[in-house]
Design a protein around this motif. Structure first.
Motif, PDB file in Angstrom:
ATOM      1  N   MET A   1       0.851  -1.203   0.000  1.00  9.13           N
ATOM      2  CA  MET A   1       0.000   0.000   0.000  1.00  9.13           C
ATOM      3  C   MET A   1       0.878   1.242   0.000  1.00  9.13           C
ATOM      4  N   ASN A   3       1.929   5.226   0.474  1.00 11.14           N
ATOM      5  CA  ASN A   3       1.555   6.066   1.605  1.00 11.14           C
ATOM      6  C   ASN A   3       0.457   7.056   1.209  1.00 11.14           C
ATOM      7  N   LEU A   6      -2.655   5.281   2.186  1.00 16.02           N
ATOM      8  CA  LEU A   6      -2.746   5.235   3.649  1.00 16.02           C
ATOM      9  C   LEU A   6      -3.296   6.553   4.196  1.00 16.02           C
ATOM     10  N   PHE A   7      -2.739   7.684   3.704  1.00 12.04           N
ATOM     11  CA  PHE A   7      -3.204   8.969   4.222  1.00 12.04           C
ATOM     12  C   PHE A   7      -4.604   9.307   3.711  1.00 12.04           C
TER      13      PHE A   7
ATOM     14  N   THR B   5       7.064   3.030   6.224  1.00 12.96           N
ATOM     15  CA  THR B   5       5.657   2.647   6.357  1.00 12.96           C
ATOM     16  C   THR B   5       5.227   2.679   7.813  1.00 12.96           C
ATOM     17  N   ASP B   8       4.632   6.199   8.767  1.00 11.87           N
ATOM     18  CA  ASP B   8       3.377   6.706   8.206  1.00 11.87           C
ATOM     19  C   ASP B   8       2.176   6.204   8.991  1.00 11.87           C
ATOM     20  N   LEU B   9       2.233   4.902   9.356  1.00 14.21           N
ATOM     21  CA  LEU B   9       1.134   4.329  10.138  1.00 14.21           C
ATOM     22  C   LEU B   9       1.006   5.034  11.478  1.00 14.21           C
ATOM     23  N   LEU B  11       2.014   8.027  12.222  1.00 13.32           N
ATOM     24  CA  LEU B  11       1.566   9.403  12.000  1.00 13.32           C
ATOM     25  C   LEU B  11       0.051   9.445  11.778  1.00 13.32           C
TER      26      LEU B  11
END
Lengths: 106, 90, 222
Positions: A1, A3, A6-7, B5, B8-9, B11
């Motif tokens: 996935m 980012n 994800l965001f 990653t 990011d998770l 965050l």
């Protein structure tokens, strides 16, 4: 996935959280916070979704940049309205404000 | 899972947590401080999304100007609460 | 009851939106290559600035008008009352005053740098204006500048509207070319710089005004 995706997902959740807040909270300042969180969620979805493939896309970035500036202007206007309402009626929420307590701006 | 990653998770989770607390915490002053923290985390998220332009604007506007506006409104709110109780003088 | 319904509704909405995001096919039109193909005629070398001021200049023009409208709204609503001001002079922490004195010149410098940098790297009128407005807020918090308690004077009015007027004026000038805001490639860089400079001043004043017209504290040195 990537980012971006994800965001974008986080943005979708933030939007739902903010929308729930706008509907559930009664205090006007709290509602303005919730509205801003909704906006941030929408911005994250816009940019994140466009960058799913991990390619930087300047078009939604430029749109969101102007969007952030408009959001702060809208917040200032909302705060001005809320403060005015508070000064005129002395209450914190819209529910009470709809029933004028003897004195309005008449 | 790479370190990027994982960051990011973390965050994204922090964004959701700070937004949730800003809406749910009982004290208004704390809610506004949490919202300013949320704005700073958003700036980090924009940097992670390779959008430095938005990150700059968000840091200056989201955390700076919006924060100042909210805190000023809160100050006015509290002053009035202390000054006049039910019917305000016009 | 109502509370539970709203929470459930928000959860269902979040779930539906998330699954839609996951299931969405790739976009049929890819914009980054389209932007990259036109970069050499845009007058700048930073893609976001090119989109903002050149390719989608129309959006930005109207956005500045929206900001001005919001400020007019704030001015029209006015402060909650004009009596409470000046009843007590808060002591300003020396650290805040020192921070403002040292920080504000640096922030102005950063603003000017961001304006200039916008042509070829991250930066531009919006970020520069935000930093300058934040500097004005800091000055007000340190009581070095008073809040704007009166209606804006003539000079301030020109400052607030100047960005929109310059932008709209250039747009009108270019109408002879047939399309709105189609910059001739040879002069695009200069025109964008002129517009961005005017926008920086106006947006900085507008954003600062959103705070200074609302703030209650009269400020000024006691």
């Amino acid at each position: 996935m990537s980012n971006g995706l994800l965001f974008a997902l986080a943005g979708a959740l933030l939007f739902a959280l903010g929308a729930g807040g706008v509907l559930l909270l009664t205090h006007l300042l709290r509602r303005i916070l919730a509205f801003n969180i909704m906006g941030s969620g929408a911005f994250l979805v816009l940019v994140g979704l466009a960058q799913r493939g991990s390619v930087v896309d300047p078009v939604p970035q430029a749109m969101v940049l102007t969007g952030i500036v408009v959001a702060v202007a809208a917040t200032a206007l909302a705060l001005a309205l809320a403060r005015r309402l508070r000064a005129l009626t002395g209450c914190d929420d819209l529910d009470v404000a709809t029933e004028p307590k003897g004195k309005s701006d008449a | 899972m790479s370190a990027a990653t994982a960051f990011d998770l973390l965050l994204a989770a922090l964004l959701l947590w700070s937004a949730w607390r800003a809406l749910a915490t009982p004290r208004l002053d704390r809610a506004i401080v949490l919202f300013i923290a949320f704005g700073l985390l958003m700036a980090l998220a924009w940097a992670r999304l390779a959008a430095p332009d938005i990150a700059l604007a968000e840091a200056a506007i989201g955390a700076g100007i919006t924060g100042a506006l909210l805190l000023d409104a809160l100050g006015a709110w509290k002053r009035r609460a202390g000054k006049d109780k039910p019917g305000s003088p016009s | 009851m109502r509370r539970a319904a709203i929470v459930l509704g928000a959860l269902a909405f979040a779930g539906a939106l998330a699954s839609a995001l996951l299931a969405l096919p790739p976009a049929p039109v890819s914009l980054p290559p389209a932007v990259a193909a036109k970069m050499d005629v845009s007058g700048v070398s930073h893609p976001v600035t090119a989109v903002l001021l050149n390719f989608r200049g129309y959006d930005t023009l109207l956005e500045v008008a929206v900001l001005l409208l919001a400020l007019l709204g704030v001015l029209a609503i006015g402060r909650e009352d004009r009596i409470v001001r000046g009843r007590h002079v808060e002591r300003i922490e020396p650290v805040v005053a020192m921070l403002a004195r040292l920080g504000v010149p640096l922030m102005l410098l950063v603003g000017i740098y961001l304006l200039w940098a916008g042509a070829h790297r991250p930066g531009g009128a919006f970020q520069a204006a935000a930093v300058i407005a934040a500097a004005a807020v800091l000055l007000n918090l340190a009581r070095l500048t008073p809040a704007w308690t009166q209606a804006p004077g003539v000079r301030l009015r020109w400052g607030l509207t100047g960005g929109l007027l310059v932008f709209a004026g250039i747009a009108a000038m270019l109408l002879t070319g047939g399309t709105l805001l189609a910059f001739p490639p040879a002069r695009a860089g200069l025109l964008i710089l002129v517009i961005e400079s005017a926008l920086t001043v106006s947006l900085g004043l507008i954003l600062a005004g959103l705070f200074l017209f609302l703030s209650e504290d009269r400020g000024g040195r006691p």
